[in-house]
Design a protein around this motif. Structure first.
Motif, short mmCIF file in Angstrom:
data_model
loop_
_atom_site.label_atom_id
_atom_site.label_comp_id
_atom_site.label_asym_id
_atom_site.label_seq_id
_atom_site.Cartn_x
_atom_site.Cartn_y
_atom_site.Cartn_z
N LYS A 35 55.62 47.23 15.57
CA LYS A 35 55.80 45.92 16.20
C LYS A 35 56.91 45.97 17.25
O LYS A 35 56.81 45.32 18.30
CB LYS A 35 56.13 44.86 15.15
N ASN A 36 57.95 46.74 16.99
CA ASN A 36 59.06 46.84 17.94
C ASN A 36 58.64 47.57 19.23
O ASN A 36 59.25 47.36 20.28
CB ASN A 36 60.24 47.57 17.30
N LEU A 37 57.61 48.41 19.14
CA LEU A 37 57.16 49.19 20.28
C LEU A 37 55.95 48.59 20.98
O LEU A 37 55.61 49.00 22.10
CB LEU A 37 56.81 50.62 19.84
N GLN A 38 55.29 47.63 20.36
CA GLN A 38 54.08 47.06 20.93
C GLN A 38 54.35 46.29 22.21
O GLN A 38 55.26 45.47 22.27
CB GLN A 38 53.41 46.10 19.93
N PRO A 39 53.56 46.53 23.27
CA PRO A 39 53.65 45.67 24.46
C PRO A 39 53.05 44.30 24.15
O PRO A 39 52.24 44.16 23.24
CB PRO A 39 52.78 46.42 25.49
N ALA A 40 53.48 43.31 24.91
CA ALA A 40 53.01 41.93 24.67
C ALA A 40 51.65 41.72 25.34
O ALA A 40 51.55 41.07 26.38
CB ALA A 40 54.04 40.93 25.18
N ILE A 41 50.63 42.31 24.74
CA ILE A 41 49.28 42.25 25.31
C ILE A 41 48.32 41.61 24.31
O ILE A 41 48.33 41.97 23.13
CB ILE A 41 48.78 43.66 25.69
N ASN A 42 47.50 40.69 24.80
CA ASN A 42 46.48 40.07 23.97
C ASN A 42 45.13 40.67 24.35
O ASN A 42 44.52 40.28 25.34
CB ASN A 42 46.48 38.55 24.18
N PHE A 43 44.65 41.64 23.57
CA PHE A 43 43.41 42.32 23.91
C PHE A 43 42.19 41.44 23.75
O PHE A 43 41.10 41.77 24.25
CB PHE A 43 43.26 43.61 23.09
N ASP A 44 42.33 40.32 23.10
CA ASP A 44 41.24 39.36 23.02
C ASP A 44 40.85 38.85 24.40
O ASP A 44 39.73 38.39 24.62
CB ASP A 44 41.65 38.19 22.10
N LEU A 45 41.79 38.94 25.34
CA LEU A 45 41.52 38.48 26.70
C LEU A 45 40.34 39.23 27.31
O LEU A 45 39.51 38.64 28.01
CB LEU A 45 42.77 38.68 27.56
N LYS A 46 40.24 40.55 27.06
CA LYS A 46 39.14 41.33 27.63
C LYS A 46 37.79 40.79 27.19
O LYS A 46 36.88 40.60 28.00
CB LYS A 46 39.28 42.81 27.22
N LYS A 47 37.64 40.55 25.90
CA LYS A 47 36.37 40.03 25.38
C LYS A 47 36.08 38.64 25.92
O LYS A 47 34.92 38.30 26.22
CB LYS A 47 36.41 40.00 23.85
N ARG A 48 37.10 37.82 26.04
CA ARG A 48 36.90 36.47 26.55
C ARG A 48 36.48 36.49 28.03
O ARG A 48 35.65 35.68 28.45
CB ARG A 48 38.17 35.64 26.36
N VAL A 49 37.05 37.41 28.80
CA VAL A 49 36.66 37.54 30.20
C VAL A 49 35.21 38.02 30.31
O VAL A 49 34.43 37.53 31.15
CB VAL A 49 37.60 38.50 30.95
N GLU A 50 34.82 38.95 29.46
CA GLU A 50 33.43 39.43 29.47
C GLU A 50 32.47 38.30 29.12
O GLU A 50 31.40 38.17 29.73
CB GLU A 50 33.29 40.60 28.50
N GLN A 51 32.83 37.47 28.13
CA GLN A 51 31.99 36.34 27.77
C GLN A 51 31.90 35.34 28.91
O GLN A 51 30.82 34.81 29.22
CB GLN A 51 32.55 35.66 26.52
N PHE A 52 33.02 35.07 29.55
CA PHE A 52 33.05 34.16 30.69
C PHE A 52 32.15 34.68 31.82
O PHE A 52 31.38 33.93 32.43
CB PHE A 52 34.49 34.02 31.19
N THR A 53 32.22 35.98 32.08
CA THR A 53 31.40 36.59 33.13
C THR A 53 29.92 36.47 32.81
O THR A 53 29.11 36.13 33.67
CB THR A 53 31.78 38.07 33.31
N ASP A 54 29.54 36.74 31.56
CA ASP A 54 28.14 36.62 31.15
C ASP A 54 27.64 35.19 31.27
O ASP A 54 26.52 34.95 31.76
CB ASP A 54 27.97 37.10 29.70
N THR A 55 28.44 34.23 30.83
CA THR A 55 28.04 32.83 30.91
C THR A 55 27.86 32.40 32.36
O THR A 55 26.89 31.72 32.71
CB THR A 55 29.09 31.93 30.23
N LEU A 56 28.79 32.82 33.21
CA LEU A 56 28.72 32.47 34.62
C LEU A 56 27.49 33.09 35.28
O LEU A 56 26.80 32.45 36.09
CB LEU A 56 30.00 32.95 35.32
N PHE A 57 27.19 34.33 34.91
CA PHE A 57 26.03 35.02 35.47
C PHE A 57 24.73 34.28 35.10
O PHE A 57 23.83 34.12 35.93
CB PHE A 57 25.99 36.45 34.95
N LYS A 58 24.64 33.82 33.85
CA LYS A 58 23.45 33.07 33.42
C LYS A 58 23.34 31.75 34.16
O LYS A 58 22.24 31.32 34.50
CB LYS A 58 23.50 32.86 31.91
N CYS A 59 24.46 31.10 34.39
CA CYS A 59 24.43 29.83 35.12
C CYS A 59 23.88 30.03 36.54
O CYS A 59 23.16 29.17 37.05
CB CYS A 59 25.84 29.23 35.20
N LEU A 60 24.20 31.15 37.14
CA LEU A 60 23.77 31.38 38.51
C LEU A 60 22.33 31.89 38.61
O LEU A 60 21.62 31.56 39.55
CB LEU A 60 24.71 32.38 39.19
#
Length: 259
Positions: free
Chosen positions: A11-36
Motif C-alpha cells: 500500500k505504501n508503494l502503490q501509485p494512486a491509480i484507479n484501474f476501474d477507469l480503463k473498463k469504464r472508458v471501454e464501456q463508454f466507448t462501446d455505448t457511444l459506438f452503438k449510439c452512432l
C-alpha cells in the motif's frame, strides 16, 4: 514478514491509480459506438446512459476542482451528428477505394481501420475540449482491439482510409490532410524521444491525396509529404517530399535454385 506487514508495504508503494477507469472508458466507448452506428439502439435511453457513464468518468479523472468536467458533455454531445457525418464519409471512402469491400455494412462491421478511425475522431473532440486522460484511454482501447495506435491529439482530415490497419502508428502532433490512404505497418513518428519536445511539433505533415504503402516510416516534425504523392512500401523518410512525387525503395532480390 507477516501478511499484514506485506499488505502495508504494498500500500505504501502503490501509485494512486484507479484501474476501474480503463473498463469504464471501454464501456463508454462501446455505448457511444452503438449510439452512432447501431440502428436498433434506442437513442433516447442510451444517450441518458452515456451521460451517466460520462459523469462517472468525470468524477474519477477531473483532478482540477476549478474545471467542471461535466459541462464538457454539453459541448461534446452536440458534436455527435457532425462526427457521424464525417465517419460516414470515411466509410464511403473505404468502400470506394478497397476492391475487397462488398458493402458499406461490411466496412462498418468488419474493418478494423474504420473502427480505429471512428474511436480516434470521437476521442479527438474530447481531447480538444480538455477532458483529461479519457481520450487517451479510448484510443488505447482501439489500439488493443485493432493494432492501430492513433494519438487523440493528431489532426486528421476528411475521407481517411487505413487499409488492413495492423501496426499503424500515428503520433500526437501528426497532421494528415484530406483523402489520405495508408496501409499496414505505417509509422508517422518522431525523429527521437525527448521530454523537452513536449510542446513542439514532433511528427510529420501529410498533405492531401497521398498514398503511403505498407511499412513505410516517416519521421520528424519538419517533414512534409507533398500532396498527390505516393510513398512506396518499406521506405524510410526523414526529409520533406515535394508534391506529385513517387518515393520507393529498391531492394536487391536474389533467387537461387535449390538442388
Amino acid at each position: 514478514m507477516n501478511k499484514k506487514e506485506l499488505i502495508e508495504q504494498i500500500k505504501n508503494l502503490q501509485p494512486a491509480i484507479n484501474f476501474d477507469l480503463k473498463k469504464r472508458v471501454e464501456q463508454f466507448t462501446d455505448t457511444l459506438f452503438k449510439c452512432l452506428f447501431d440502428v436498433s439502439t434506442d437513442l433516447e435511453s442510451h444517450l441518458d446512459v452515456l451521460l451517466d457513464e460520462f459523469i462517472t468518468l468525470a468524477e474519477i479523472v477531473c483532478w482540477d476542482e476549478a474545471k467542471n468536467c461535466t459541462k464538457i458533455w454539453d459541448q461534446f454531445v452536440y458534436k455527435l451528428p457532425q462526427l457521424l457525418a464525417s465517419l460516414n464519409e470515411d466509410a464511403s471512402s473505404i468502400e470506394m477505394n478497397d476492391p475487397a469491400a462488398e458493402s458499406l455494412e461490411e466496412v462498418y462491421l468488419a474493418y478494423p481501420g474504420f473502427y480505429a478511425i471512428a474511436v480516434y475522431r470521437i476521442s479527438h473532440e474530447l481531447y480538444k475540449l480538455g477532458f483529461p486522460l479519457v481520450p487517451r484511454l479510448m484510443t488505447e482501447f482501439a489500439h488493443k482491439v485493432t493494432g492501430v495506435d492513433i494519438h487523440p491529439g493528431a489532426q486528421i482530415g476528411k475521407s481517411f482510409f487505413i487499409d488492413h490497419a495492423t501496426g499503424v502508428v500515428i503520433g500526437e502532433t501528426t497532421v494528415i490532410k484530406d483523402n489520405v490512404k495508408i496501409y499496414q505497418g505505417v509509422t508517422l513518428g518522431a525523429l527521437y524521444v525527448d521530454k523537452e519536445l513536449k510542446n513542439k511539433k514532433r511528427h510529420p505533415t501529410v498533405e492531401s491525396n497521398v498514398t503511403i504503402y505498407a511499412n513505410a516510416t516517416i519521421l520528424g516534425g519538419d517533414t512534409v509529404i507533398g500532396e498527390n504523392s505516393i510513398i512506396g512500401g518499406n521506405v524510410w523518410v526523414t526529409n520533406s517530399i515535394p508534391s506529385n512525387s513517387l518515393v520507393y525503395h529498391s531492394p536487391e532480390i536474389k533467387v537461387k535454385e535449390l538442388k
